[in-house]
Scaffold this motif. Sequence first.
Motif, PDB file in Angstrom:
ATOM      1  N   UNK A  30       0.850  -1.196   0.000  1.00 26.18           N
ATOM      2  CA  UNK A  30       0.000   0.000   0.000  1.00 26.18           C
ATOM      3  C   UNK A  30       0.884   1.243   0.000  1.00 26.18           C
ATOM      4  N   UNK A  31       1.100   1.811  -1.178  1.00 28.88           N
ATOM      5  CA  UNK A  31       1.936   2.999  -1.346  1.00 28.88           C
ATOM      6  C   UNK A  31       1.065   4.236  -1.510  1.00 28.88           C
ATOM      7  N   UNK A  32       1.569   5.364  -1.014  1.00 25.91           N
ATOM      8  CA  UNK A  32       0.815   6.617  -1.058  1.00 25.91           C
ATOM      9  C   UNK A  32       1.669   7.732  -1.652  1.00 25.91           C
ATOM     10  N   UNK A  33       1.004   8.735  -2.200  1.00 29.91           N
ATOM     11  CA  UNK A  33       1.681   9.889  -2.789  1.00 29.91           C
ATOM     12  C   UNK A  33       0.889  11.155  -2.513  1.00 29.91           C
ATOM     13  N   UNK A  79     -12.431  20.029 -15.982  1.00 23.90           N
ATOM     14  CA  UNK A  79     -11.126  19.697 -16.544  1.00 23.90           C
ATOM     15  C   UNK A  79     -10.150  19.208 -15.473  1.00 23.90           C
ATOM     16  N   UNK A  80     -10.183  19.862 -14.326  1.00 18.88           N
ATOM     17  CA  UNK A  80      -9.273  19.461 -13.244  1.00 18.88           C
ATOM     18  C   UNK A  80      -9.620  18.078 -12.705  1.00 18.88           C
ATOM     19  N   UNK A  81     -10.927  17.781 -12.587  1.00 20.26           N
ATOM     20  CA  UNK A  81     -11.328  16.463 -12.103  1.00 20.26           C
ATOM     21  C   UNK A  81     -10.939  15.370 -13.094  1.00 20.26           C
ATOM     22  N   UNK A  82     -11.098  15.658 -14.385  1.00 23.72           N
ATOM     23  CA  UNK A  82     -10.708  14.704 -15.414  1.00 23.72           C
ATOM     24  C   UNK A  82      -9.198  14.465 -15.379  1.00 23.72           C
ATOM     25  N   UNK A  83      -8.439  15.544 -15.190  1.00 27.38           N
ATOM     26  CA  UNK A  83      -6.994  15.446 -15.124  1.00 27.38           C
ATOM     27  C   UNK A  83      -6.555  14.612 -13.913  1.00 27.38           C
ATOM     28  N   UNK A  84      -7.182  14.842 -12.778  1.00 24.08           N
ATOM     29  CA  UNK A  84      -6.832  14.096 -11.563  1.00 24.08           C
ATOM     30  C   UNK A  84      -7.146  12.615 -11.710  1.00 24.08           C
ATOM     31  N   UNK A  85      -8.275  12.297 -12.339  1.00 22.89           N
ATOM     32  CA  UNK A  85      -8.625  10.884 -12.557  1.00 22.89           C
ATOM     33  C   UNK A  85      -7.599  10.201 -13.447  1.00 22.89           C
ATOM     34  N   UNK A  86      -7.099  10.932 -14.446  1.00 21.73           N
ATOM     35  CA  UNK A  86      -6.068  10.369 -15.332  1.00 21.73           C
ATOM     36  C   UNK A  86      -4.765  10.120 -14.567  1.00 21.73           C
ATOM     37  N   UNK A  87      -4.381  11.076 -13.717  1.00 22.28           N
ATOM     38  CA  UNK A  87      -3.157  10.906 -12.925  1.00 22.28           C
ATOM     39  C   UNK A  87      -3.286   9.710 -11.991  1.00 22.28           C
ATOM     40  N   UNK A  88      -4.434   9.600 -11.317  1.00 15.16           N
ATOM     41  CA  UNK A  88      -4.651   8.467 -10.422  1.00 15.16           C
ATOM     42  C   UNK A  88      -4.572   7.143 -11.183  1.00 15.16           C
ATOM     43  N   UNK A  89      -5.146   7.112 -12.386  1.00 14.83           N
ATOM     44  CA  UNK A  89      -5.111   5.894 -13.202  1.00 14.83           C
ATOM     45  C   UNK A  89      -3.682   5.553 -13.601  1.00 14.83           C
ATOM     46  N   UNK A  90      -2.915   6.569 -14.021  1.00 16.56           N
ATOM     47  CA  UNK A  90      -1.527   6.334 -14.429  1.00 16.56           C
ATOM     48  C   UNK A  90      -0.662   5.866 -13.254  1.00 16.56           C
ATOM     49  N   UNK A  91      -0.867   6.480 -12.090  1.00 17.72           N
ATOM     50  CA  UNK A  91      -0.048   6.121 -10.930  1.00 17.72           C
ATOM     51  C   UNK A  91      -0.404   4.749 -10.374  1.00 17.72           C
ATOM     52  N   UNK A  92      -1.638   4.337 -10.580  1.00 16.39           N
ATOM     53  CA  UNK A  92      -2.029   3.012 -10.112  1.00 16.39           C
ATOM     54  C   UNK A  92      -1.224   1.932 -10.838  1.00 16.39           C
ATOM     55  N   UNK A  93      -0.875   2.188 -12.092  1.00 15.77           N
ATOM     56  CA  UNK A  93      -0.040   1.244 -12.835  1.00 15.77           C
ATOM     57  C   UNK A  93       1.389   1.230 -12.299  1.00 15.77           C
ATOM     58  N   UNK A  94       1.763   2.265 -11.541  1.00 12.72           N
ATOM     59  CA  UNK A  94       3.075   2.312 -10.912  1.00 12.72           C
ATOM     60  C   UNK A  94       3.016   1.836  -9.463  1.00 12.72           C
ATOM     61  N   UNK A  95       1.903   1.185  -9.099  1.00 10.46           N
ATOM     62  CA  UNK A  95       1.714   0.604  -7.766  1.00 10.46           C
ATOM     63  C   UNK A  95       1.574   1.665  -6.679  1.00 10.46           C
TER      64      UNK A  95
END
Length: 286
Positions: A220-223, A237-253
Amino acid sequence: MVIEVIGGLITNSLALLADAGHMLSDAVSLFIALMAFKFSSKIADYGKTYGYRRFEILAAVINGATLVLVSAYIIYEAVERFQNPHQIASRGMLIIAFVGLLVNILVAWIMMRGADVKENLNMRGAYLHVISDMLASEGAIISALLSMFFGWACAGRFAIIMMAILVLRSGYLVTKSSVHVLMEGAPDNMDAEKVSQKILNTNGINAIHDLHIWTITSGLNALTCHAVVYEKMTIEESEKMLRKIEHDLEHLNIHHVTIQLETPAHKHDNSVLCSVKAEITAHDRH
């Protein structure tokens, strides 16, 4: 453990007594690991907002430190036996050590089938205790065989010392990894620069600063970070951007992400990493 203590005293075998000591530490370590899992399952509250999952890391520190202490003690006793050798009843020692080896193989097999002994530091610490017992049993068997067929009692002690050094190294690595988690260091298998670049590559992000990446517990890693965005960005736009970042970071565990959005007008440090400086006041100096 009880059988090996009795057998070690009767046969005058350090290897059996060492294995019994390992089994005692195993029983304690498995109990600690079990209690850690039990406490870590408690839900978060206002007193412990992240919950109680750090109990697993505390258990790993205790188990790792115990491995180091037990291994160091076995090495000490083996060296002492070189200076003051004792007669060993090799046949009885061989039988008891073989039974101990079978028990440890069974326990290790059960743990490998039913638990994550690679990524979970709590389970790894408990598992290494069992593996150390297997090594101690093997050392006792080697010692007994060499003594029976060649009269090389000293060779068995050398084998015990080598195995204890291997266990000492494993205990050190578990303790080091656990302390790293408690110090909220970045996960060992994660590149902080790669993570920050992934965020910066997101459309709409100008810069980031005050970046923190840490492990709450095994798996369980946090950022958290501050991100500078365009002033005219809408809420959608900001909410869409944040969802994309969360999705990308999830692939980085990274599973727990908190990002504070700011405009270029907001004053901040240009450094990506947060520089927290300790200040000493006049009152502190007095």
